[in-house]
Design a protein around this motif. Sequence first.
Motif, PDB file in Angstrom:
ATOM      1  N   ILE A   3      -0.604   1.307 -12.061  1.00 28.08           N
ATOM      2  CA  ILE A   3       0.299   0.496 -12.867  1.00 28.08           C
ATOM      3  C   ILE A   3      -0.496  -0.147 -14.219  1.00 28.08           C
ATOM      4  O   ILE A   3      -1.651  -0.161 -14.345  1.00 28.08           O
ATOM      5  CB  ILE A   3       0.183  -1.096 -11.897  1.00 28.08           C
ATOM      6  N   VAL A  60      -2.110   2.641  -4.751  1.00 26.46           N
ATOM      7  CA  VAL A  60      -1.861   1.979  -5.988  1.00 26.46           C
ATOM      8  C   VAL A  60      -2.968   1.529  -6.703  1.00 26.46           C
ATOM      9  O   VAL A  60      -4.152   0.852  -6.111  1.00 26.46           O
ATOM     10  CB  VAL A  60      -0.996   0.706  -5.828  1.00 26.46           C
ATOM     11  N   PHE A 115       2.256   3.860 -15.026  1.00 24.41           N
ATOM     12  CA  PHE A 115       3.780   3.474 -14.154  1.00 24.41           C
ATOM     13  C   PHE A 115       4.465   2.359 -14.788  1.00 24.41           C
ATOM     14  O   PHE A 115       3.629   1.290 -14.870  1.00 24.41           O
ATOM     15  CB  PHE A 115       3.531   3.607 -12.664  1.00 24.41           C
ATOM     16  N   GLY A 116       5.546   2.202 -14.875  1.00 21.56           N
ATOM     17  CA  GLY A 116       6.225   1.286 -15.274  1.00 21.56           C
ATOM     18  C   GLY A 116       6.670   1.021 -16.791  1.00 21.56           C
ATOM     19  O   GLY A 116       7.501   0.391 -17.486  1.00 21.56           O
ATOM     20  N   SER A 150       6.459  -5.836  -6.211  1.00 22.53           N
ATOM     21  CA  SER A 150       7.544  -4.714  -5.650  1.00 22.53           C
ATOM     22  C   SER A 150       7.098  -3.454  -6.000  1.00 22.53           C
ATOM     23  O   SER A 150       7.426  -2.513  -4.929  1.00 22.53           O
ATOM     24  CB  SER A 150       8.686  -5.099  -6.854  1.00 22.53           C
ATOM     25  N   VAL A 151       6.144  -3.306  -7.075  1.00 19.26           N
ATOM     26  CA  VAL A 151       5.909  -1.727  -7.218  1.00 19.26           C
ATOM     27  C   VAL A 151       4.669  -1.495  -6.063  1.00 19.26           C
ATOM     28  O   VAL A 151       4.780  -0.331  -5.566  1.00 19.26           O
ATOM     29  CB  VAL A 151       5.201  -1.616  -8.580  1.00 19.26           C
TER      30      VAL A 151
END
Length: 276
Positions: free
Chosen positions: A181, A213, A161-162, A201-202
């Motif tokens: 992440i 997460v 992610f990201g 923030s994520v």
Amino acid sequence: MNKEDVRLLDELERALRQGGLRLAYQPKVDALDGSLVRVEALMRWTHPELGAVPPARFVPLAEMHGLIDGLTQWALRTALRQWRVWKNAGLDTSVAVNISAMSLEQLDFPDLVERLCRALDVPVDRLVLELTEGATQPLINLMDTLTRFRIKGVGLALDDFGTGYSGLIQLRKLPFNEIKIDRQFVTDLPTSRDDQVIVRSVIELAHGLGLQVTAEGVETVEQLAALRDLGCDLIQGYLVAHPLEAGELVAWASRHKRRWKLLIRPPQEEPRRIKA
């Protein structure tokens, strides 16, 4: 397709038929107490002449030339059988398997996965399917397939992610229950304010959407401390364990319980909570 790709594809097909592939398993642990939550099954291929061939090299070939379904089903069967071995040895965890977006184009794929779980006596809620953020670009059109997995109880994780531009769209529209992440945001996390703001923030966004997460690529105690401080749920990386052979996991789990205390700083030494 060039000659090198033709040869590699032929060798991959032979390896799939003759047992030349294997899975390694990398643990994911709870960021707070270190308990083993899940292992990620990682495909490995060691060619007798070419040596270790990375998945980034052979998986795209399999996708382009009709081998990906066989590769995916092999990985699922192997991981699920191994889960049963661990369960019989007293180690209860869940297992994550990386899935190509192309496999999801098959309308009966969720039913196939459910049948595999039932045949191998693995509860469906002990399986998580991981898809990369880039691979999810076409998945908006496969909402029904993904939703069927969730209805059946199979977990869905959005990997890396990201790294893509459409991550927020995926979170809003697709039925994931975990995001991972990418390691590029973890490497400099203890000292980079920008990375701290992004990761915070994520995590807050994911938790607001009811998602778990996982942080990838955790290699230092400083990264671990920062992730704990920011509220990350799970961690994965060399600090916890390198990818392990299937038979090593039970012994690793026993050692890890003793080692985890050494990775956690005493309260008075923990870094201050980062303010955005």
